[in-house]
Design a protein around this motif. Structure first.
Motif, PDB file in Angstrom:
ATOM      1  N   LEU A 231       0.808  -1.224   0.000  1.00  0.00           N
ATOM      2  CA  LEU A 231       0.000   0.000   0.000  1.00  0.00           C
ATOM      3  C   LEU A 231       0.843   1.277   0.000  1.00  0.00           C
ATOM      4  O   LEU A 231       0.611   2.170  -0.826  1.00  0.00           O
ATOM      5  CB  LEU A 231      -0.971  -0.043   1.179  1.00  0.00           C
ATOM      6  N   PRO A 232       1.856   1.418   0.882  1.00  0.00           N
ATOM      7  CA  PRO A 232       2.654   2.658   0.841  1.00  0.00           C
ATOM      8  C   PRO A 232       3.545   2.764  -0.381  1.00  0.00           C
ATOM      9  O   PRO A 232       4.108   3.833  -0.632  1.00  0.00           O
ATOM     10  CB  PRO A 232       3.492   2.572   2.129  1.00  0.00           C
ATOM     11  N   LEU A 233       3.686   1.689  -1.153  1.00  0.00           N
ATOM     12  CA  LEU A 233       4.432   1.757  -2.406  1.00  0.00           C
ATOM     13  C   LEU A 233       3.522   2.133  -3.568  1.00  0.00           C
ATOM     14  O   LEU A 233       3.877   2.966  -4.402  1.00  0.00           O
ATOM     15  CB  LEU A 233       5.094   0.408  -2.694  1.00  0.00           C
ATOM     16  N   ALA A 234       2.346   1.508  -3.627  1.00  0.00           N
ATOM     17  CA  ALA A 234       1.464   1.672  -4.787  1.00  0.00           C
ATOM     18  C   ALA A 234       0.733   3.010  -4.777  1.00  0.00           C
ATOM     19  O   ALA A 234       0.587   3.652  -5.830  1.00  0.00           O
ATOM     20  CB  ALA A 234       0.465   0.521  -4.841  1.00  0.00           C
ATOM     21  N   HIS A 235       0.248   3.446  -3.620  1.00  0.00           N
ATOM     22  CA  HIS A 235      -0.554   4.669  -3.590  1.00  0.00           C
ATOM     23  C   HIS A 235       0.238   5.902  -4.018  1.00  0.00           C
ATOM     24  O   HIS A 235      -0.267   6.709  -4.805  1.00  0.00           O
ATOM     25  CB  HIS A 235      -1.153   4.866  -2.201  1.00  0.00           C
ATOM     26  N   PRO A 236       1.479   6.095  -3.564  1.00  0.00           N
ATOM     27  CA  PRO A 236       2.230   7.257  -4.062  1.00  0.00           C
ATOM     28  C   PRO A 236       2.610   7.138  -5.531  1.00  0.00           C
ATOM     29  O   PRO A 236       2.783   8.150  -6.202  1.00  0.00           O
ATOM     30  CB  PRO A 236       3.485   7.254  -3.172  1.00  0.00           C
ATOM     31  N   ALA A 237       2.738   5.902  -6.056  1.00  0.00           N
ATOM     32  CA  ALA A 237       3.154   5.733  -7.446  1.00  0.00           C
ATOM     33  C   ALA A 237       2.053   6.120  -8.420  1.00  0.00           C
ATOM     34  O   ALA A 237       2.337   6.582  -9.526  1.00  0.00           O
ATOM     35  CB  ALA A 237       3.574   4.282  -7.683  1.00  0.00           C
ATOM     36  N   ALA A 238       0.810   5.924  -8.049  1.00  0.00           N
ATOM     37  CA  ALA A 238      -0.303   6.205  -8.952  1.00  0.00           C
ATOM     38  C   ALA A 238      -0.563   7.711  -9.051  1.00  0.00           C
ATOM     39  O   ALA A 238      -0.189   8.475  -8.155  1.00  0.00           O
ATOM     40  CB  ALA A 238      -1.563   5.495  -8.448  1.00  0.00           C
ATOM     41  N   PRO A 239      -1.209   8.169 -10.122  1.00  0.00           N
ATOM     42  CA  PRO A 239      -1.666   9.569 -10.177  1.00  0.00           C
ATOM     43  C   PRO A 239      -2.558   9.885  -8.980  1.00  0.00           C
ATOM     44  O   PRO A 239      -3.230   9.003  -8.437  1.00  0.00           O
ATOM     45  CB  PRO A 239      -2.447   9.624 -11.493  1.00  0.00           C
ATOM     46  N   SER A 240      -2.578  11.141  -8.570  1.00  0.00           N
ATOM     47  CA  SER A 240      -3.186  11.495  -7.285  1.00  0.00           C
ATOM     48  C   SER A 240      -4.660  11.159  -7.209  1.00  0.00           C
ATOM     49  O   SER A 240      -5.146  10.715  -6.157  1.00  0.00           O
ATOM     50  CB  SER A 240      -2.971  12.993  -7.011  1.00  0.00           C
ATOM     51  N   HIS A 241      -5.431  11.350  -8.287  1.00  0.00           N
ATOM     52  CA  HIS A 241      -6.856  11.022  -8.213  1.00  0.00           C
ATOM     53  C   HIS A 241      -7.053   9.506  -8.183  1.00  0.00           C
ATOM     54  O   HIS A 241      -8.042   9.022  -7.618  1.00  0.00           O
ATOM     55  CB  HIS A 241      -7.628  11.664  -9.358  1.00  0.00           C
ATOM     56  N   VAL A 242      -6.122   8.752  -8.772  1.00  0.00           N
ATOM     57  CA  VAL A 242      -6.166   7.295  -8.655  1.00  0.00           C
ATOM     58  C   VAL A 242      -5.766   6.867  -7.251  1.00  0.00           C
ATOM     59  O   VAL A 242      -6.346   5.933  -6.686  1.00  0.00           O
ATOM     60  CB  VAL A 242      -5.262   6.643  -9.717  1.00  0.00           C
ATOM     61  N   SER A 243      -4.781   7.544  -6.667  1.00  0.00           N
ATOM     62  CA  SER A 243      -4.406   7.264  -5.274  1.00  0.00           C
ATOM     63  C   SER A 243      -5.599   7.465  -4.356  1.00  0.00           C
ATOM     64  O   SER A 243      -5.815   6.688  -3.421  1.00  0.00           O
ATOM     65  CB  SER A 243      -3.259   8.183  -4.842  1.00  0.00           C
ATOM     66  N   ALA A 244      -6.377   8.526  -4.615  1.00  0.00           N
ATOM     67  CA  ALA A 244      -7.574   8.768  -3.805  1.00  0.00           C
ATOM     68  C   ALA A 244      -8.565   7.626  -3.949  1.00  0.00           C
ATOM     69  O   ALA A 244      -9.181   7.192  -2.965  1.00  0.00           O
ATOM     70  CB  ALA A 244      -8.219  10.091  -4.216  1.00  0.00           C
ATOM     71  N   LEU A 245      -8.726   7.115  -5.172  1.00  0.00           N
ATOM     72  CA  LEU A 245      -9.632   5.985  -5.381  1.00  0.00           C
ATOM     73  C   LEU A 245      -9.129   4.730  -4.689  1.00  0.00           C
ATOM     74  O   LEU A 245      -9.896   4.005  -4.054  1.00  0.00           O
ATOM     75  CB  LEU A 245      -9.787   5.716  -6.881  1.00  0.00           C
ATOM     76  N   MET A 246      -7.838   4.451  -4.799  1.00  0.00           N
ATOM     77  CA  MET A 246      -7.293   3.234  -4.201  1.00  0.00           C
ATOM     78  C   MET A 246      -7.351   3.301  -2.684  1.00  0.00           C
ATOM     79  O   MET A 246      -7.712   2.332  -2.012  1.00  0.00           O
ATOM     80  CB  MET A 246      -5.859   3.021  -4.673  1.00  0.00           C
ATOM     81  N   SER A 247      -6.996   4.454  -2.137  1.00  0.00           N
ATOM     82  CA  SER A 247      -6.927   4.585  -0.684  1.00  0.00           C
ATOM     83  C   SER A 247      -8.292   4.810  -0.057  1.00  0.00           C
ATOM     84  O   SER A 247      -8.632   4.189   0.951  1.00  0.00           O
ATOM     85  CB  SER A 247      -5.996   5.745  -0.324  1.00  0.00           C
ATOM     86  N   GLY A 248      -9.079   5.686  -0.647  1.00  0.00           N
ATOM     87  CA  GLY A 248     -10.357   6.032  -0.039  1.00  0.00           C
ATOM     88  C   GLY A 248     -11.501   5.131  -0.435  1.00  0.00           C
ATOM     89  O   GLY A 248     -12.501   5.045   0.276  1.00  0.00           O
ATOM     90  N   VAL A 249     -11.360   4.411  -1.571  1.00  0.00           N
ATOM     91  CA  VAL A 249     -12.495   3.659  -2.111  1.00  0.00           C
ATOM     92  C   VAL A 249     -12.198   2.169  -2.233  1.00  0.00           C
ATOM     93  O   VAL A 249     -12.941   1.332  -1.730  1.00  0.00           O
ATOM     94  CB  VAL A 249     -12.913   4.249  -3.483  1.00  0.00           C
ATOM     95  N   MET A 250     -11.091   1.800  -2.914  1.00  0.00           N
ATOM     96  CA  MET A 250     -10.827   0.384  -3.144  1.00  0.00           C
ATOM     97  C   MET A 250     -10.658  -0.396  -1.842  1.00  0.00           C
ATOM     98  O   MET A 250     -11.088  -1.549  -1.740  1.00  0.00           O
ATOM     99  CB  MET A 250      -9.591   0.205  -4.013  1.00  0.00           C
ATOM    100  N   THR A 251     -10.028   0.220  -0.856  1.00  0.00           N
ATOM    101  CA  THR A 251      -9.883  -0.467   0.427  1.00  0.00           C
ATOM    102  C   THR A 251     -11.239  -0.770   1.057  1.00  0.00           C
ATOM    103  O   THR A 251     -11.373  -1.742   1.813  1.00  0.00           O
ATOM    104  CB  THR A 251      -9.033   0.376   1.391  1.00  0.00           C
ATOM    105  N   LYS A 252     -12.259   0.037   0.733  1.00  0.00           N
ATOM    106  CA  LYS A 252     -13.601  -0.212   1.282  1.00  0.00           C
ATOM    107  C   LYS A 252     -14.273  -1.396   0.606  1.00  0.00           C
ATOM    108  O   LYS A 252     -15.137  -2.048   1.200  1.00  0.00           O
ATOM    109  CB  LYS A 252     -14.480   1.043   1.121  1.00  0.00           C
ATOM    110  N   VAL A 253     -13.887  -1.675  -0.647  1.00  0.00           N
ATOM    111  CA  VAL A 253     -14.388  -2.881  -1.302  1.00  0.00           C
ATOM    112  C   VAL A 253     -13.897  -4.103  -0.542  1.00  0.00           C
ATOM    113  O   VAL A 253     -14.622  -5.093  -0.372  1.00  0.00           O
ATOM    114  CB  VAL A 253     -13.945  -2.917  -2.774  1.00  0.00           C
ATOM    115  N   ALA A 254     -12.659  -4.051  -0.057  1.00  0.00           N
ATOM    116  CA  ALA A 254     -12.132  -5.148   0.753  1.00  0.00           C
ATOM    117  C   ALA A 254     -12.893  -5.274   2.075  1.00  0.00           C
ATOM    118  O   ALA A 254     -13.190  -6.389   2.528  1.00  0.00           O
ATOM    119  CB  ALA A 254     -10.642  -4.931   1.015  1.00  0.00           C
TER     120      ALA A 254
END
Length: 671
Positions: A231-254
């Protein structure tokens, strides 16, 4: 047309949008079409889900399509739980799409982002609709692959390639764990439909194993320690609006996946299921925020903060399991409501903060806090909105983070009524760890905002920063307003969650909108209550009266003076308090056992003109103790087995013959 069909049409629209983006991704106007279409579809899906959740209450909409496994088809279903998470996912998707309309103009490789952005949204929506194991796992993998492609947008950077590799390996591990969990619940009869699993539950004696597999499978996607390394590797690597989706949204799917299995498919809840969930959640919360305090990259700070908040959510889910397993339905409803409320809150303020970090990155080209500073004067709108998100994530009233964490603490205060001594001893310790995490989170975001936005610019890039575009500011402003509204009127959110809580625990919190002044009363007014509206009015009135008194009775003269130099004769910005200086006291207390921190001081001898240097080394214990030994073992075995590819035909046949004999012996000895 039922809601499940309507959402499926929305998903189809996202898939078509992604297909169109493949051919037009390099065109200048492509982002307007792709992000605009995604925004429209997400808003439509969010409205459908809200309507189903509020108006339809506990109703269920389902459909079976002639796809997937031939004997069950592809099952899609919307109930109260799926509807709530559809609201969260599509609300975050709409905000990210709006932000992308402005942010996308700065993207250097839009053709690598635009096709996968709507596919990512479609995959997350499909997971929530899936009502059989095959469709669920297929959607889960689609979500993972689309997000992996977005992480690899700037694949020419070595750090990003490593992030993508670690992410795809951990995603594959999580899918394998979920595959095994569903296989155990389906049994030899192949009952992979969720309806069949719901009717029969887990096979006798296997419920614990299924729960552990579900915790591993969903925890690897959510970021539970020690499955958080991607997670701390992938979220900074992605574009910022994608980071927001991965961190704020995709984790909620889990989170949705775990709740679906534990409360819906696995059968009657046992109290001891709460123990591993509580333990994992508490450790995740504390280690996540501790590590966030040690980071200098602002996006890595936010990524580790996501780990902390995922820990908080799983603690609340663990409390719900403990209460549900003991038949305490009202307490279970309180804990589940707290978990779901925090799911929504984290999606709002973490997306806001990642948008703010993206705005800083666009304006300065920098992510390291040590190179920022003074941005509030140059980016006042971004600074103010980032401050709102920082206050919300620090769980300070009257914003939304406080309301959900306060409900968690109220659930913890009900734990003495539990009959098991294991829970009586564990839950107070978990409560203390949550209090520690909350205090450290406040310190973390005082540090993040203060070092990045206050003081003087520490670099030329920060000195030349400028405010970002209006669309990006609009996306942040909408999320900030929602954070404030959810904090002032938490009763409305709690009542909206009642159908979900009722479906999962068989009970819900008392109707909060019937309480005077929209206070929230978890149990009874004689025990505790909270009123976000009155707190907001008090803060607003106090601040206004203070400002009025100062301007009315204080000196009207304005005096300008040099910035205080902290006792240094050199007025260089380098003499300011730094991010490392802010974190040093916490590192000295917790660094030894949490990170195996080492400090090396290089102090030049008298007469030597070199500057003194302090070098700090931190270790991720999960990586060092779990993943690094596995990597070395795999490398060792690969090197030793490499000679097998150079065997002769005779030796290959001998190996096959030996393996056949071994398998026959195993079958003969099998009881």
């Amino acid at each position: 047309m039922g809601p499940v069909v309507a959402i499926l049409w929305c998903i189809a629209a996202l898939l078509v949008t992604g297909a169109i983006a493949v051919s037009i991704g390099r065109l200048k106007w492509a982002r307007w079409l792709i992000y605009g279409s995604s925004l429209t579809v997400c808003m439509t899906a969010c409205a459908i889900a809200i309507t189903h959740l509020i108006a339809g209450r506990a109703s269920v909409s389902e459909i079976v399509l002639p796809l997937g496994l031939p004997w069950i088809g592809a099952n899609f279903r919307i109930d109260a739980l799926a509807a709530f998470f559809l609201v969260v996912i599509n609300l975050g998707g709409a905000a990210a799409s709006l932000y992308g309309l402005g942010y996308g103009s700065h993207e250097t490789a839009p053709e690598r982002v635009l096709p996968f952005f709507p596919l990512f949204l479609a995959g997350m929506n499909l997971v929530l609709l899936a009502s059989d194991a095959f469709t669920f796992l297929l959607s889960w993998e689609s979500m993972s692959l689309a997000s992996w492609a977005l992480v690899m947008t700037h694949h020419r950077e070595e750090e990003n390639r490593r992030a993508g590799y670690v992410y795809i390996v951990m995603a594959s591990f999580g899918t394998l764990a979920l595959l095994l969990a569903f296989g155990l619940m389906a049994g030899p009869e192949g009952g992979y439909a969720f309806a069949t699993m719901r009717a029969h539950g887990a096979p006798s004696g296997l419920a614990g194993l299924v729960l552990v597999l579900a915790l591993l499978g969903t925890g690897s996607k959510a970021g539970l320690v020690p499955l958080h390394v991607w997670l701390p590797l992938a979220h900074p690597a992605a574009p910022s609006h994608v980071s927001a989706l991965m961190s704020g949204v995709m984790t909620k799917v889990a989170v949705y996946g775990f709740i679906r299995i534990a409360f819906d498919l696995l059968g009657p809840v046992s109290w001891w299921w709460a123990i591993p969930v509580l333990f994992a959640g508490a450790i995740t919360a504390v280690l996540g925020v501790l590590t966030a305090l040690m980071q200098n990259d602002i996006k890595r700070v936010l990524a580790y903060s996501t780990i902390e908040n995922i820990g908080l959510i799983f603690v609340a889910i663990g409390l719900a399991l403990a209460f549900q397993g003991n038949g305490m339905k009202a307490a279970a409803a309180l804990a589940m409501t707290a978990a779901l409320f925090h799911v929504l809150n984290h999606a709002l303020f973490k997306s806001l903060l990642f948008f703010g970090a993206g705005a800083v990155l666009n304006a300065t080209g920098e992510r390291r806090m040590e190179t920022l500073g003074g941005l509030l004067n140059r980016m006042p709108a971004t600074g103010l909105l980032f401050l709102v998100g920082a206050v919300a994530i620090s769980a300070l009233p009257p914003l939304n983070g406080f309301a959900s964490e306060w409900l968690m603490l109220q659930a913890i205060l009900l734990s003495p009524a539990l009959p098991q001594w294991a829970l009586k001893l564990l839950i107070p310790a978990v409560g203390a760890m949550l209090a520690l995490a909350a205090a450290l989170a406040a310190a973390c975001f005082v540090r993040a905002f203060g070092i990045s936005f206050l003081g003087r610019p520490r670099s030329l890039a920060a000195s030349n920063a400028h405010e970002v575009d209006r669309l990006s500011i609009a996306a942040m402003a909408i999320l900030a307003i929602l954070c404030l509204l959810a904090g002032i009127f938490p009763a409305l959110v709690i009542d909206a969650l009642a159908p979900v809580s009722s479906a999962l625990t068989g009970a819900h919190m008392p109707v909060q909108t019937h309480v005077a002044w929209l206070s929230i009363v978890p149990i009874a007014e004689s025990r505790s209550s909270y009123n976000g509206l009155l707190v907001f009015l008090f803060i607003a009135a106090s601040a206004s009266l203070s400002a009025l008194a100062i301007h009315r009775f204080a000196s009207a003269k304005l005096r300008r003076a040099p910035v205080w130099d902290c006792g240094f004769p050199d007025a260089s910005p380098a003499t300011q308090y730094t991010a490392d200086s802010f974190a040093q006291p916490v590192r000295r207390v917790f660094g030894g056992f949490a990170f195996r921190a080492t400090e090396v001081v290089d102090m030049p001898s008298p007469g030597d003109g070199r500057p003194a240097r302090l070098t700090v080394t931190l270790h991720d214990l999960a990586w060092d103790l779990i993943y690094d030994p596995v990597i070395r073992l795999v490398a060792y075995l690969a090197e030793r087995l490499n000679h097998l590819q150079f065997l002769t035909i005779r030796r290959y046949l001998s190996l096959v013959f030996g393996a056949l004999i071994l398998l026959l012996l195993i079958l003969a000895a099998w009881p």
